[in-house]
Every structure is written in C-alpha cells, then in structure tokens.
Design a protein around this motif. Structure first.
Motif, PDB file in Angstrom:
ATOM      1  N   PRO A 114       0.804  -1.228   0.000  1.00 29.08           N
ATOM      2  CA  PRO A 114       0.000   0.000   0.000  1.00 29.08           C
ATOM      3  C   PRO A 114       0.828   1.265   0.000  1.00 29.08           C
ATOM      4  O   PRO A 114       0.333   2.322  -0.394  1.00 29.08           O
ATOM      5  N   THR A 115       2.107   1.202   0.427  1.00 24.79           N
ATOM      6  CA  THR A 115       2.944   2.407   0.472  1.00 24.79           C
ATOM      7  C   THR A 115       3.603   2.721  -0.858  1.00 24.79           C
ATOM      8  O   THR A 115       4.244   3.770  -0.997  1.00 24.79           O
ATOM      9  N   ASP A 116       3.467   1.801  -1.832  1.00 24.58           N
ATOM     10  CA  ASP A 116       4.110   2.011  -3.142  1.00 24.58           C
ATOM     11  C   ASP A 116       3.215   2.925  -3.986  1.00 24.58           C
ATOM     12  O   ASP A 116       2.234   2.480  -4.590  1.00 24.58           O
ATOM     13  N   THR A 117       3.588   4.199  -4.005  1.00 24.58           N
ATOM     14  CA  THR A 117       2.771   5.180  -4.735  1.00 24.58           C
ATOM     15  C   THR A 117       2.814   4.938  -6.238  1.00 24.58           C
ATOM     16  O   THR A 117       1.796   5.100  -6.938  1.00 24.58           O
ATOM     17  N   LYS A 118       3.978   4.582  -6.753  1.00 18.59           N
ATOM     18  CA  LYS A 118       4.110   4.373  -8.197  1.00 18.59           C
ATOM     19  C   LYS A 118       3.180   3.263  -8.685  1.00 18.59           C
ATOM     20  O   LYS A 118       2.513   3.405  -9.710  1.00 18.59           O
ATOM     21  N   THR A 119       3.154   2.158  -7.946  1.00 19.20           N
ATOM     22  CA  THR A 119       2.278   1.051  -8.358  1.00 19.20           C
ATOM     23  C   THR A 119       0.824   1.494  -8.359  1.00 19.20           C
ATOM     24  O   THR A 119       0.046   1.148  -9.260  1.00 19.20           O
ATOM     25  N   THR A 120       0.454   2.267  -7.355  1.00 19.85           N
ATOM     26  CA  THR A 120      -0.926   2.775  -7.315  1.00 19.85           C
ATOM     27  C   THR A 120      -1.227   3.645  -8.525  1.00 19.85           C
ATOM     28  O   THR A 120      -2.326   3.568  -9.105  1.00 19.85           O
ATOM     29  N   ILE A 121      -0.256   4.460  -8.933  1.00 20.09           N
ATOM     30  CA  ILE A 121      -0.456   5.319 -10.112  1.00 20.09           C
ATOM     31  C   ILE A 121      -0.603   4.471 -11.365  1.00 20.09           C
ATOM     32  O   ILE A 121      -1.504   4.702 -12.190  1.00 20.09           O
ATOM     33  N   TRP A 122       0.285   3.468 -11.526  1.00 22.30           N
ATOM     34  CA  TRP A 122       0.195   2.625 -12.728  1.00 22.30           C
ATOM     35  C   TRP A 122      -1.149   1.907 -12.795  1.00 22.30           C
ATOM     36  O   TRP A 122      -1.767   1.824 -13.854  1.00 22.30           O
ATOM     37  N   VAL A 123      -1.576   1.389 -11.635  1.00 22.74           N
ATOM     38  CA  VAL A 123      -2.849   0.664 -11.604  1.00 22.74           C
ATOM     39  C   VAL A 123      -4.014   1.606 -11.916  1.00 22.74           C
ATOM     40  O   VAL A 123      -4.936   1.271 -12.681  1.00 22.74           O
ATOM     41  N   GLY A 124      -3.970   2.804 -11.359  1.00 18.61           N
ATOM     42  CA  GLY A 124      -5.030   3.769 -11.638  1.00 18.61           C
ATOM     43  C   GLY A 124      -5.061   4.182 -13.102  1.00 18.61           C
ATOM     44  O   GLY A 124      -6.132   4.313 -13.709  1.00 18.61           O
ATOM     45  N   LEU A 125      -3.868   4.370 -13.679  1.00 19.95           N
ATOM     46  CA  LEU A 125      -3.806   4.711 -15.103  1.00 19.95           C
ATOM     47  C   LEU A 125      -4.323   3.568 -15.972  1.00 19.95           C
ATOM     48  O   LEU A 125      -4.972   3.805 -16.990  1.00 19.95           O
TER      49      LEU A 125
END
Length: 1210
Positions: free
Chosen positions: A200-211
């Motif tokens: 959950p702390t990986d901001t980049k992964t969250t961005i990729w998933v959201g994109l």
C-alpha cells in the motif's frame, strides 16, 4: 381402375429429346469442397493472425518493461515507439483511404457540433489507448496485460443495458449485458485489490494501476456510435437524431479528422512520457543490429497480422460464417495468447526445480532472484529463452507460490474474459440478410491493433435484429425483374437456350397467388421483323423464325410441365395460351408452369421501328413508363397524397430491374440472383454485368474463349476496382429502373442518329452507349465474376471481323465521349476519379497504337528469325499492312476479309517461328535476361498466375498460345479493317443466316426460272388450301416443284449502308402454314400444333392507345429517303477518312520515331548490362531505344495495374 388414369395422346411417341436443363457446366462438387476448404482457411487465418497480433504486441510491451534484459533499459524508447506505431497504424490506413475518397469522390462536410462530439470521443479513446498501452501496461504482469484488454467492454455492456431499457421490445439480452458489466467491474476490483494490497505504500504502483483502469475505461468509449444510434431511434431528442444521421452521412471527413487527432494524441503522449521517465530519444538511431532485427520482426509481424486478421474477419462475415470463422476464433485467440505466454514460464520454472533434484527447496521468488534477475544480459544464442525469462520477470512482482495471489490474478482474468463473452453474446443470435454489407455489420472502419479481437467483436452493430424477431424479419423489399430478350434470326439451338433459361427461372422462383416472394419475374421477348407479306392472304404472316419460336415454346413447356413425372403417370397437358393483335404487330402471352408470365412481342417493321436499340426503347417505355410510372400518375389524379406517392414511386423504381438478354443467351437462375443481390446491396449501382462465356467450336471460338477470359479477368476487374465498368454487355446485364429513368438516360436513348458519329456511337454499340449515359448521370456500373452466362460466338472469320468492326469504333467513340466529359463525370459520379479517367486515356492510347506496336513486334520477330538489321526488319514489317491499308479503300469488304484471313495465317506462322527462335536463343545463350525472353516469360507467367486464381476456368490457358500467335490478326489487320469500314453501319452478323428451311432472297432470274417459280407458287398455294380443309386430301407435290433454282447473287458492297440494307424478302412457301390466301398470322400460329392451343384475346384499350402514342412519339418506321441516305453515306465516308487519317498518322509517328532512333548512333540508346544464367555480368550490353523503353515501362505499368485490380476483385 384408379381415378385420374387416361391414355396419353400419343402413347407410341413417349420418347423425348430433352435438352440440358440442369446446370451441367458448374462443378458443384468442387465448389462444395472449395467452400469447406475456404471456411477452414478463413477460420484458421482469423485465429492465427489474431494470435500473432496480440502476442507480438504483448512482446513489445514486455520488452519495454523495467527489469527486462532482452532489450537494455536505455533502448526502451524503441519498444515504446513500436507500441505507438501499432496503435496508430489503422488510423494511418484509414486516413489515407478517406483522403483518397474525399479527393476523388463526393464527401459531405459534417456539422460543427457533430465534429465537436466525434472529436471529443476520439480524444478520449486515443488518450486512453496511449496511456493504457504506453504508460501503464509495461508495469503490469503478463497475465493482467493479456486479460485487462477484455475490460474495454465495460462501457459497451453498460450502453447495452441502457439501449435495451429504452427500446420498446423484449429485452432478451438484458441479463447477459448486466452480468457482463458486473463481471468486468469485479475483475477490476480483484485487480486493484491484488496490486494495491501488495504494497500500500508504493505510490508508483498505485499510479500505474489507476492509469490502467482509467485508460481501459476511456478506450471503452470507442464503440459509442452503435448504441447512440439505437438509443436515438427510441428517443425524442432531435439533437441526438441529427448527430447520428450526420455521423453516418459524413464518414469520410470525420475519419480524416479523427485519424489526424488520434495520431497527434498518441504522438503527444509518447513524446511526453519518454522524457518524463528519464529516457532519451537519441538511442533510437544507435541500436545494435541484432536488437534492431528483433524489434523489426516483432513490429512487422504485429502490423501485418493485425491488417490481415481484420481483412479475413470481413471475409468471414461476407461468407456468412460469423460463428465459425469470426466469433469463435476471436474468443479462442485470447485464451491461446494466455497459454502461449504462461505455459513456457511454467515449463522453465518446473525445469529449474527439476534441475535442483531436490537438493534444496525453492519457490517462485527465489527462482526470480537467482535465474530471472541473475542472468547475463548478453544476447548470445537463441533469443527465445531470454524472452521467456522477461515474461517471467513481469510476474516476479507477485508471489506465485501463494494461493491468494494466484486466485486473485486468475479471478480477475476469468471475470474479464467472461465479461467480454457475455457483452458479445448477441453476436451468436444475429439474423443476417442473405446479402449483408459489412458496413451494415460493423459500426467503424477502423480496427485497433493493440486489442484486435476486442475491437472486432465490439465493433459489430448491436441494433441488428435477433432471432426473437424472425417472424417480422423482412430481408429487403421485394424486387421485380423484367427479363427482356431481343430476337431476330436466331437458330433453333439458340432460341432453345434462351427459352430453357427463362423456364428454369420460372421453376426457381415460382409465382403463387397470395404469397410474397423476394423476387418476382416477368419475361418479354421482342422479335424484330417478324412479319412478311404473303400474296393473296388476308394479312401479313409471321416468318419461319417466329413459327420456330412457337414450336420451341410448346416443346419446352411440355418438358417442364412433366419434368418430375414418372412414366406411368398422368401427363399434364400444356394449357391454352393467349394470342393478341397489337398496334405493333402481335403478342403471344404464355403463363409458364410455375405461374410466371412470358410475352412474345412480334414486331411488324411496317408498323413500328425495328432493330435492336428501338426494341430496347420499346420495352423501356412499356415496362417502366407504362407499367411502373403510369399507375402512380393515375393514383395522383384520383387524389392520393403526392408525398407518399413520390416515396412509393421512388421505392418501386429502385426495386425494379431489367435483365437485358440476347436471343441466344444461356444462363442459370443463380447467375441472375447474384446480379440482383448486387443491385439490392448497393443503391448507387445502376447496372451490373456477369461473366460472359463464348460457346461454339473451332479455332476462332477457342481464340475468343481466351480473349473473353483475359477481358473479364483483367480489364473488367480493373475497371470495377478502380472506377466503373464502362460497358455492361447487352447479352446479360441487369439494370436498375431508377437509373434508366433518370434524366438524360432513357429519354436521350431515344434519339435518332442525325450525324455520322451518332451512327457509330448510338447504333453500333448500343449497350456501351447506354452505360455511358448511366455513368454521366452518376450511376455505378459493376462486374460480378461469379454470375456466368453463355452466348454463341462467331465461328466464321467473316462474321467475327464484322462483329468486331462494329465494336471497335463504337468503343472508341464512347471512351472519347467519356474522356471529353471527365471533369463533369468525376464530379457527378462518386466512383470515377480523374486518376481513373487518366487510366482510361492510357488504355485508349494503347488501343490506338496497337497496330504500330504489332508491326514493331513483327520486326523483332524478323530480326530474330533471319538475323537482319532492325531498321530493315522494321521496313519489311511495315510494307504488307501499308499495302493492305491502301487497297482496302478500293476493294470490297469481303475481299478485305479474304486478304486478312490469308495474312493472319502467315503472321501466325511468323509468330510461332519467332517464339521457337527466342526459346532456342535462351538455351543457346544460357540467359533469359534479354528483352524478348523477358517479355515472353513475363507474359506467360502473368497469364498462368491469373488462370490459377480462376480455378474454374484454368483450362482456358491452353488457348493462350493460339491467342498470342493471332495477335497480328486481332490488333493489326482487324484494326485496319474496322477503321476502313467505319462507314459501314450495318449489323454485320446474322444478316444472311436463315433458319433451317428458310427461304433465301432471290437474285435476278432468267425467264425460264421466273416461269418455274410461278408454277411452283401456284401449286404451293393449292397444297396450303388443301391442308386447311379438315376433310380434304393432301396433295403431294413432286420435289421438282418445291425447289427453285437461283443464280448465285452478286455480293453487294457494305461500305455505304446507313439503314437496313436487306431488301424485303420475297419469301416462298415451304409448307402448308405459310401462304394460304384466307389465313392470318393468328390462324397460322394456331394451326401449328394441337398440343399448345392459342386462344385469341384482345388488348386492353388503354394499353393499345399507349402503344399507338409511343409509336407516334418515338418509334414510327423511318421513311425511306434516298437523298438523305446518300448524304449520310457521304458524311460517314468523310468521318471514316478523318478518323483513319488521325488513327494511322499516330501509328506512323510512332514507327518513324522508332525507325529514326534505330538508324542513329548507339549513344541515343539506353544500355543495360547483359547477365548470364548465374546472374553474372558477361561484358555485353543490351541496347533499348528510349521510345521502346518507355513503351515497355508503360505496358508493364498497365499490366501491373490490371493484375492488382484482379487480385483485389478476387
């Protein structure tokens, strides 16, 4: 005794001579086998190319991922650039195609609001596709990348729900659509849970998933148009209806704008992302050769397979193999891609575990750390293991040893795939028309290279009716087809062909009272010059050809009415038919066995104008003017609404067709239906023709078989593909009534020839002139290669030359007419561009220069055979045709034909010897790289490949050698004969060919012959009168009194014929039905047979008045005016002289230019090095003059254009 049994009328005469009724020419078994093979090939192709497209695209995404070692990190921009190319490739293709149509065809400009709405959606889709594939997917695992593309169906599923809720009908697919929407959302939820809960702390992964989620949702807007159209039909919104209508009408301009926007957005995202991700574009120009080759192969496979998969998908839909060859292969392609990527990963992982032999425990994470990430980056050996490990690297983010990760990953993949299947479930229940245009099936012309199978499945229109509405499913409006054949002096076999063909059609589409049919037929035969005078008779009698037609009708009717009967079964008798006296002569009305009607119109040339074009004018105004148009004006007169009447009138004009036939055409019902389908499918098609096959025997017919084949395989197909067919032959062509009734078509077709050039253009090739009128009005003329018809070809050299003497000048006149109006036609006709008119100009120039080209060919042959100087050979080759041209202006046409026949044989020997000599020189010099050899080999390969692509007609290639050796006769001697005899406007064929037993026209007789003829006529009349008396005895005349010895008539010159040169036949009686003083033509035909009784009927008064008015207006017999005929003869000769001068001076210029270059120094020539059979330079050179070189290039270009057109048409 059982009821219904009765003794046949003639039980001793039960044996019949039954002609060929079934289609014995078409190899149906081979067709069925080819169909099965074709279905398999298409299905495998759709599946295979979809697999290749998706696999290569995912490989590019894998290569652009972080941590992959097949392509170093600094070279990732190359993979991203290839991904961008894959996304915009279809937009580039569509942009070029739409721009071509916009430049060379009519394109409507859309409304500003429409442009804004369309570009808004296109911007969303382009942005979503670029973000999803270029930015987000390189950071996801391979399983997610394979299946997340199925999630682009989310908005389609939602719009399906809305569309069905707004529709006022049974919502059959509402539950599948809702389920599909929920499944796709569930897949997204599992995907988000899997990736976000991982860290959950990986901001980049969250961005990729959201994109990734946002990009796939934006892509789902791609197919909005299909559902908006359906919603607009059930909505009261004027703006929505106007938007959908404008989008449909202005596709070309909208495609241009949307393609440009897509390319710009993709380039913008790609150009911005690379620098933001700290990559450098400069690396693109300095990639090692091995990586360059690998990338080039992958992107090449991706682009090619995507285009081919789209094309084969269209083929599958056209073949009505939607389920077997389109839906199922595309469903399986997604699963196959998953297997293709996951199975090697599992195999390599299990191989690694096996290699440890249980010495230490291992899991997927350690495998990733030690093998996948710990490998050497150098690409030594095969690339495949590195690609497998790179694919494995995308899964290393997850712990595939944990059940939770595996279940979440598998669950999201399964739900996405099931969502796509349910969102496209309606495709399995489509009810298609028997003929369905692909643009009626697919909402967009564009395919998406990144998610090919999803775009193809979701692109199918949702508003096509389903099986729930089959009871109300009406394929298309019913059409009515008038079969119109023109006859004159056809033989028994020729008449039999056309009558059997019409009766076949009656059996194929029976007419039943109270039932509707998709096609209604009505036959008409217009018999020219059917009457003759009989001294002492009450009225004019029909001639022996008209009698023969009645006998054939009776015979064919008897065959068809008992075609399915057993021997010992009550034979059905031919019912009574009607015979009617009309203002133009007479009419025989036959009701065929299955209810359709056939009318035989016997024309009396003393009452109505004769010849073929005027027969066509007669049936055009009778069938279209009287039967179609008049009834609507009568309804309007009675007070019916003008608006509704106009709509009904236009609808009937578009759904009424005329099938033009010759009196000897043989065809099958399937051939007619193919032409009907073409016109029903495309409303702008005004005429369509089929593949004409010449029949007969002998070398001249063999030549024509190959000539017709080449003309249809290449010329007709090239015209059809690149523009319009210029001539739809009158022997078998289907015309739309709306096109014929258009302004400047039917009305202009009634013009009498008042100038010399009118005789050439109007009367010598009436079918080509009619097509010229249609093209000028903006109608399209097409060619259907599968619609076969057969017609008799000239077997006599004289008849062949006279036929082509008509065709040649008329073809040239109509092409010149079209070229003169090229600007107007290209603006008015959306199928004809200026480039196409340039192609026709090039063809015309090639036709004009054909004689000089043949002379150059003969000169080359003399050089090869006798080793003479090329300049001397050219002079020798020019002398015979020059002498023939000079003397042709002084000698009779029959003598010209005799000289042409002799020269044709001599030239054939020269061509054959030349071919043998060229082959011998190839063997002697051990090289084929010289102009003559290359020309022969290229021509042979060209014809053989073309024949292979037409397997049903491949046997015709055997006549190719005869065609080649006859080139001098067809393109040199025939050209001279046609131009010199241009002033001869007689028909040239069938003019002296009587039927069996026909009386010959008599030459001047001696006194003894006249006395003998008088005695013969006296006894013949006596015989006829005795025959009509039912109780009298028949007087048997001796053979001496039944023949008249006549001297051989002196052939009349044909060069000055303007009107019909045949003198009224002073025919003599040959049987009892010919010349009885108290007999009319009605009793004459009634007395022919008791098997088909003809009951006299009367013509409707209104119809009779119509024919009288029509005759007065357009078809009054032309009065004989010697002065005007003499003036027209002089005008024709003057026109002939002018055209001959222009025609032959152009050829003379060509020959003089070639001769001049040959006698000049070799520096003027173009020099090519000569190669041996091993392609090594020999030191010798081949010299070609510039004019000859340009001709070779022009000929090669023309052949290439026609070959490409043929491939596209096939």
């Amino acid at each position: 005794m059982e009821e219904g049994r009765s003794l046949p009328k003639r039980p001793w005469d039960s044996c019949q001579e039954v002609p060929a009724i079934k289609d014995e020419r078409t190899p149906w078994k081979m067709f069925k086998l080819l169909k099965i093979i074709s279905l398999c090939v298409v299905a495998v192709s759709v599946f295979g190319f979809a697999l290749c497209s998706k696999a290569s695209f995912l490989l590019l995404i894998t290569l652009s991922s972080e941590g992959t070692k097949t392509l170093p990190a600094e070279q990732k921009p190359v993979a991203l650039l290839c991904i961008g190319c894959a996304i915009i490739a279809s937009s580039v293709f569509l942009f070029v195609k739409s721009l071509w149509k916009a430049c060379h065809k009519s394109s409507k400009m859309p409304d500003k609001r429409t442009v804004a709405v369309v570009l808004f959606f296109e911007f969303l889709v382009a942005m979503g596709a670029a973000i999803l594939t270029i930015v987000a997917m390189p950071h996801l695992d391979i399983v997610t990348n394979v299946t997340i593309l199925n999630g682009v169906a989310v908005l389609s599923a939602l719009l399906q729900v809305i569309t069905q809720c707004t529709a006022k009908e049974r919502k059959r697919f509402l539950v599948p659509s809702i389920t599909a929407f929920l499944f796709i959302l569930l897949g997204y939820v599992l995907f988000l849970v899997l990736y976000i809960t991982k860290d959950p702390t990986d901001t980049k992964t969250t961005i990729w998933v959201g994109l990734a989620v946002g990009g796939s949702f934006l892509v789902s807007f791609n197919w909005w148009e299909s559902y908006f159209r359906q919603i607009s039909e059930n909505s009261s919104s004027v703006l929505l209806k106007a938007l959908c209508r404008d989008v449909k009408m202005c596709q070309n301009m909208l495609h241009i704008l949307s393609s440009m926007l897509r390319i710009a957005v993709t380039a913008g995202v790609l150009g911005a992302y690379v620098p933001l991700d700290k990559m450098d574009w400069d690396i693109v120009t300095s990639i090692p050769s091995r990586e360059t080759k690998m990338i080039a192969i992958i992107i090449g496979v991706q682009l090619t397979s995507s285009a081919l998969c789209h094309w084969f998908s269209l083929v599958a839909c056209k073949m009505h193999a939607l389920r077997r060859c389109f839906i199922l292969p595309l469903y399986l392609a997604s699963l196959a891609v998953m297997v293709l990527f996951v199975v090697p990963v599992i195999v390599y992982y299990q191989g690694y575990r096996t290699s440890l032999s249980g010495t230490e425990s291992t899991n997927f994470t350690s495998y990733c750390n030690e093998v996948v990430d710990g490998r050497n980056q150098s690409l030594n050996g095969s690339v495949f293991p590195h690609l497998v490990l790179d694919v494995t690297h995308t899964l290393c983010f997850l712990d595939m040893s944990k059940t939770f990760d595996i279940c979440m990953l598998t669950g999201s993949a399964v739900f996405w795939w099931l969502g796509l299947v349910l969102a496209t479930l309606h495709l399995w229940f489509l009810s298609l028309y028997r003929i369905q245009r692909t643009q009626d099936l697919f909402i967009r012309r564009r395919y998406e290279g990144g998610f090919l199978e999803q775009s193809l499945l979701l692109n199918v229109r949702f508003d096509i009716q389903t099986t729930e509405k089959r009871k109300n499913f009406k394929p298309l409006d019913s059409v009515k087809v008038f079969l119109c054949a023109t006859m004159w002096h056809e033989t028994y076999a020729e008449m039999m062909n056309i009558i059997i063909s019409i009766f076949r059609l009656d059996r194929y589409r029976p007419k039943k009272e109270g039932e509707t049919s998709d096609v209604i037929f009505e036959g008409h035969i217009y018999f020219d010059d059917a009457f003759r005078d009989v001294p002492g008779s009450q009225g004019r009698h029909v001639n022996e050809y008209a009698e023969m037609l009645v006998d054939i009708l009776r015979e064919v009717y008897s065959i068809f009415v008992n075609i399915d009967g057993d021997v010992f079964k009550k034979q059905q008798q031919v019912p009574d038919q009607k015979i009617v006296t009309t203002p133009y002569g007479g009419r025989l009305v036959v009701t065929m066995p299955h209810g359709n009607s056939l009318m035989i119109h016997y024309k009396d040339k003393t009452l109505i104008r004769h010849k073929k074009r005027w027969s066509q004018v007669m049936y055009l105004y009778y069938l279209l003017g009287w039967k179609v148009a008049t009834k609507y004006f009568k309804k309007w007169e009675k007070g019916e609404g003008a608006v509704q009447l106009e709509q009904d009138f236009e609808r009937e004009k578009h759904n009424t067709y005329i099938l033009a036939l010759d009196g000897d055409t043989d065809f099958q019902p399937a051939a007619v239906m193919l032409l009907i389908d073409r016109l029903k499918l495309y409303p702008l098609v005004g005429a369509a023709c089929g593949r004409i096959h010449p029949t007969g025997s002998g070398p001249l017919v063999w030549y024509q078989k190959f000539e017709y084949a080449i003309g249809h395989w290449l010329h007709k197909t090239a015209e059809h593909v690149f523009g319009c067919v210029l001539c739809s032959p009158g022997c078998f062509s289907l015309f739309r009534a709306a096109a014929l009734m258009d302004n400047n078509v039917m009305k202009r077709y009634t013009l009498k020839a008042s100038q010399a050039r009118h005789h050439i253009q109007y009367d010598q090739g009436e079918d080509r002139w009619l097509c010229t009128l249609l093209l000028k009005q903006g109608w399209r003329v097409e060619y259907n290669a599968a619609s076969d018809a057969y017609t008799n070809a000239p077997e006599d050299f004289k008849e062949f030359y006279n036929q082509r003497r008509r065709w040649g000048p008329s073809t040239m006149a109509n092409v010149v007419d079209l070229l003169g109006s090229s600007t107007l036609i290209s603006q008015r006709n959306p199928s004809i561009s200026r480039v196409y008119m340039l192609y026709q100009l090039f063809n015309l120039a090639a036709s004009i220069l054909a004689p000089s080209t043949v002379i150059l060919m003969i000169a080359g042959s003399l050089t090869v055979l006798f080793d003479v100087d090329p300049s001397v050979a050219l002079v020798l080759a020019t002398i015979p045709p020059a002498i023939f041209l000079g003397i042709s202006f002084k000698i009779k046409s029959d003598t010209q034909i005799l000289i042409s026949a002799i020269l044709s044989v001599l030239y054939a020997f020269v061509m054959m010897m030349s071919a043998i000599a060229i082959i011998g020189n190839m063997v002697k010099d051990q090289t084929i790289l010289n102009p003559s050899s290359l020309f022969i080999i290229a021509l042979a390969c060209f014809y053989v490949i073309t024949a292979i692509l037409h397997p049903q007609e491949i046997g015709l290639v055997c006549y190719g050698f005869l065609y080649i050796i006859c080139i001098p006769s067809a393109y040199l001697l025939l050209s001279i004969y046609s131009m010199v005899n241009m002033n001869n406007v007689s028909w040239g064929t069938r003019e002296t060919a009587p039927a069996a037993g026909a009386a010959q026209s008599k030459a001047p007789q001696t006194k003894a012959q006249k006395a003998k003829s008088t005695i013969t006529q006296f006894f013949s009349r006596g015989k006829c009168c005795r025959k009509l008396c039912p109780t009298g005895e028949e007087l048997i005349l001796s053979q001496d009194f039944q023949t008249v010895e006549t001297a051989e008539p002196e052939p009349q010159p044909q060069n000055n014929i303007v009107e019909d040169a045949r003198q009224p036949e002073k025919e003599q009686s040959q049987g009892p039905a010919f010349s009885c003083p108290n007999q009319s033509w009605i009793t004459q035909l009634q007395s022919l047979s008791d098997d088909m009784r003809l009951r006299e009927d009367t013509l409707d008064e209104d119809e009779g008045q119509f024919f009288r008015d029509l005759t007065t207006k357009y078809l009054e017999p032309l009065p004989e005016n010697k002065q005007k005929q003499k003036e027209m003869t002089d005008e024709l000769k003057e026109l002939r002289n002018k055209m001959c001068f222009i025609f032959f001076i152009c050829n003379a210029f060509w020959l003089v230019a070639t001769f001049t270059l040959q006698i000049l120094d070799s520096s003027v020539f173009i020099r090519f090095p000569k190669l041996d059979i091993n392609l090594d330079v020999t030191g010798d050179y081949i010299f070609i003059d510039p004019v000859g070189f340009m001709f070779i290039l022009s000929f090669a270009l023309l052949v290439l254009i026609q070959f490409v057109g043929m491939l596209a048409h096939r």
